[in-house]
Write a protein that holds these residues in place. Structure first.
Motif, PDB file in Angstrom:
ATOM      1  N   MET A 183      -7.778  28.015 -29.788  1.00 27.52           N
ATOM      2  CA  MET A 183      -6.508  27.779 -30.535  1.00 27.52           C
ATOM      3  C   MET A 183      -5.285  27.051 -29.849  1.00 27.52           C
ATOM      4  SD  MET A 183      -7.607  28.905 -33.365  1.00 27.52           S
ATOM      5  CE  MET A 183      -9.166  28.708 -32.688  1.00 27.52           C
ATOM      6  N   ALA A 184      -4.994  27.315 -28.577  1.00 30.13           N
ATOM      7  CA  ALA A 184      -4.335  26.555 -27.773  1.00 30.13           C
ATOM      8  C   ALA A 184      -4.635  24.924 -27.743  1.00 30.13           C
ATOM      9  CB  ALA A 184      -3.971  27.235 -26.419  1.00 30.13           C
ATOM     10  N   LEU A 185      -6.030  24.900 -27.505  1.00 32.93           N
ATOM     11  CA  LEU A 185      -6.611  23.531 -27.551  1.00 32.93           C
ATOM     12  C   LEU A 185      -6.227  22.935 -28.745  1.00 32.93           C
ATOM     13  CD1 LEU A 185      -9.477  24.486 -24.993  1.00 32.93           C
ATOM     14  CD2 LEU A 185      -7.711  22.685 -24.542  1.00 32.93           C
ATOM     15  N   LEU A 186      -6.794  23.581 -29.778  1.00 34.91           N
ATOM     16  CA  LEU A 186      -6.749  23.162 -31.197  1.00 34.91           C
ATOM     17  C   LEU A 186      -5.251  22.529 -31.374  1.00 34.91           C
ATOM     18  CD1 LEU A 186      -8.092  24.694 -34.260  1.00 34.91           C
ATOM     19  CD2 LEU A 186      -5.570  24.038 -34.363  1.00 34.91           C
ATOM     20  N   GLU A 187      -4.269  23.311 -31.141  1.00 28.24           N
ATOM     21  CA  GLU A 187      -2.776  22.825 -31.305  1.00 28.24           C
ATOM     22  C   GLU A 187      -2.697  21.732 -30.493  1.00 28.24           C
ATOM     23  OE1 GLU A 187       0.187  25.528 -31.818  1.00 28.24           O
ATOM     24  OE2 GLU A 187      -0.407  26.843 -33.435  1.00 28.24           O
ATOM     25  N   ALA A 188      -2.781  21.580 -29.252  1.00 28.37           N
ATOM     26  CA  ALA A 188      -2.487  20.705 -28.142  1.00 28.37           C
ATOM     27  C   ALA A 188      -3.054  19.286 -28.510  1.00 28.37           C
ATOM     28  CB  ALA A 188      -2.931  21.274 -26.961  1.00 28.37           C
ATOM     29  N   ARG A 189      -4.138  19.466 -29.365  1.00 29.95           N
ATOM     30  CA  ARG A 189      -5.092  18.357 -29.683  1.00 29.95           C
ATOM     31  C   ARG A 189      -4.425  17.578 -31.059  1.00 29.95           C
ATOM     32  NH1 ARG A 189      -9.349  17.668 -26.161  1.00 29.95           N
ATOM     33  NH2 ARG A 189     -10.333  19.304 -25.288  1.00 29.95           N
ATOM     34  N   GLY A 190      -3.677  18.390 -31.707  1.00 32.64           N
ATOM     35  CA  GLY A 190      -3.293  18.409 -32.943  1.00 32.64           C
ATOM     36  C   GLY A 190      -4.417  18.174 -34.145  1.00 32.64           C
ATOM     37  N   PHE A 191      -5.324  19.134 -33.868  1.00 27.87           N
ATOM     38  CA  PHE A 191      -6.557  19.331 -34.716  1.00 27.87           C
ATOM     39  C   PHE A 191      -6.259  19.931 -36.008  1.00 27.87           C
ATOM     40  CE2 PHE A 191     -10.831  21.244 -35.728  1.00 27.87           C
ATOM     41  CZ  PHE A 191     -11.593  20.016 -35.674  1.00 27.87           C
ATOM     42  N   GLY A 192      -6.266  19.072 -37.024  1.00 27.04           N
ATOM     43  CA  GLY A 192      -5.647  19.687 -38.576  1.00 27.04           C
ATOM     44  C   GLY A 192      -7.134  20.114 -39.509  1.00 27.04           C
ATOM     45  N   PRO A 193      -6.660  20.366 -40.522  1.00 24.70           N
ATOM     46  CA  PRO A 193      -7.599  20.831 -41.628  1.00 24.70           C
ATOM     47  C   PRO A 193      -8.580  19.919 -42.011  1.00 24.70           C
ATOM     48  CG  PRO A 193      -5.427  21.558 -42.313  1.00 24.70           C
ATOM     49  CD  PRO A 193      -5.507  20.716 -41.230  1.00 24.70           C
ATOM     50  N   ASP A 194      -8.176  18.602 -41.929  1.00 25.81           N
ATOM     51  CA  ASP A 194      -9.097  17.506 -42.252  1.00 25.81           C
ATOM     52  C   ASP A 194     -10.322  17.304 -40.961  1.00 25.81           C
ATOM     53  OD1 ASP A 194      -8.123  16.854 -44.574  1.00 25.81           O
ATOM     54  OD2 ASP A 194      -7.030  15.097 -43.936  1.00 25.81           O
ATOM     55  N   ASP A 195      -9.789  17.305 -39.877  1.00 23.07           N
ATOM     56  CA  ASP A 195     -10.761  17.480 -38.696  1.00 23.07           C
ATOM     57  C   ASP A 195     -11.625  18.686 -38.691  1.00 23.07           C
ATOM     58  OD1 ASP A 195      -9.166  15.144 -37.170  1.00 23.07           O
ATOM     59  OD2 ASP A 195      -7.676  16.501 -37.116  1.00 23.07           O
TER      60      ASP A 195
END
Length: 332
Positions: free
Chosen positions: A179-191
């Motif tokens: 989850m920390a990596l998800l936010e750091a990468r800006g990984f959103g719902p479309d991704d």
């Protein structure tokens, strides 16, 4: 020896379940309390973010099972990752690791033979090594570039043997990393939807009205001046249980449904010589054809309607959707 069901005490079973959950919660609290105490978590996230390669998760036994889940979670949330069984790694699968990769090695004891066997090779390749263990002074922890401590006060097992609280803590820490990596990468719902195209989530996040609607050419349409009897024939042939009223610019300005027809018959209205514009309901509900299909489903449920009209940017009719179309597309 197993006891018969007649001798089982339900209250004792519930108490054991509560104790198990309490012990595992205590384990999670212990890991959480350490998270801010040092910079290991931050360093681990940074190492993974800066790596040009992939994340390889490895372990054996219960740690291996947890590792598979962590790798799957990372891969589905924007961090390319896969699992390599430590025993298989020693028999050729080490060839999957490159100097640009990050290896996450999991062992609560920090001294699993299979992991210690492949440590020299990982070091030789030049790959980054993150260890997740319950013993900071173990060989694996000492060899790692970053050590994440998942030690717990005790296992939930009554004998303090079976990995329970420790595996829960490891799994949760893996989720925290993802989850920390998800936010750091800006990984959103479309991704996320793009990594789950076959699942319900993908359908809800990727499908647009234009993907599920019946196009303009297949929509039952009539004008204001169309005789009502002719509009009824159009509704029957259209198979959508409604007719759309359009103006001279092909913009939807009204709608008439089979429910409206039943109400018209109940009132005994003489509609034999009526124009379609006299009976159609004005201002039909519309959404842009680019709107998400899930948004259309919510809109239809909120307004308690079975149809929604899709329009182009200029307001002209693009198509129409029936609730059944959304069900067929598995949006709802």
């Amino acid at each position: 020896m197993a006891e018969s069901s007649a001798s089982i005490d339900p209250e004792h079973l519930i108490a054991r379940g509560e104790t198990t959950l309490a012990i595992e919660i205590a384990g999670l609290e212990a890991v959480k309390a350490r998270l801010r105490g040092d910079q290991s978590f931050v360093r681990a996230v940074t190492v993974i973010l800066e790596a040009k390669g992939r994340v390889i998760v490895t372990g054996v036994g219960k740690s291996g099972h947890i590792g598979r889940k962590i790798a799957a979670t990372l891969a589905s949330t924007g961090t390319p990752a896969y699992f390599v069984h430590a025993a298989e790694a020693a028999h050729g699968d080490l060839g999957m690791i490159t100097p640009e990769d990050v290896v996450i090695a999991i062992s609560y004891s920090g001294q699993s033979d299979e992991l210690l066997t492949i440590l020299p090779a990982i070091k030789r390749f030049g790959a980054h090594l993150i260890a997740i263990t319950g013993r900071a002074h173990s060989p694996l922890a000492q060899a790692a570039e970053v050590h994440l401590d998942v030690s717990v006060p005790q296992e939930a097992c009554p004998h303090n043997i079976a990995p329970t609280a420790s595996t829960t803590a490891t799994l949760a820490l893996g989720d925290a990393l993802a989850m920390a990596l998800l936010e750091a990468r800006g990984f959103g719902p479309d991704d996320f939807a793009r990594t789950h195209p076959a699942g319900a989530l993908g359908r809800r996040l990727l499908l647009r009205l234009s993907d599920v609607m019946r196009p303009r050419a297949r929509c039952p349409v009539a004008t204001t001046q169309t005789p009502f009897t002719e509009a009824l024939l159009t509704m029957t042939q259209g198979g959508m249980g409604m007719v759309i009223e359009v103006d001279e610019h092909d913009r939807p300005i009204g709608i008439f449904t089979d429910g409206d027809l039943r109400r018209l018959l109940e009132r005994g209205t003489d509609w034999r010589h009526a124009r379609f514009g006299d009976v159609a309901h004005p201002a039909p509900k519309t959404l842009p054809a680019t709107a998400l299909a899930a948004e259309a489903a919510h809109f239809m449920e909120t307004h308690r309607i079975n149809h929604i009209l899709a329009v182009h940017a200029d307001g002209t009719l693009a198509g129409a959707v029936h609730m059944h179309d959304l069900m067929h597309a598995k949006v709802i």
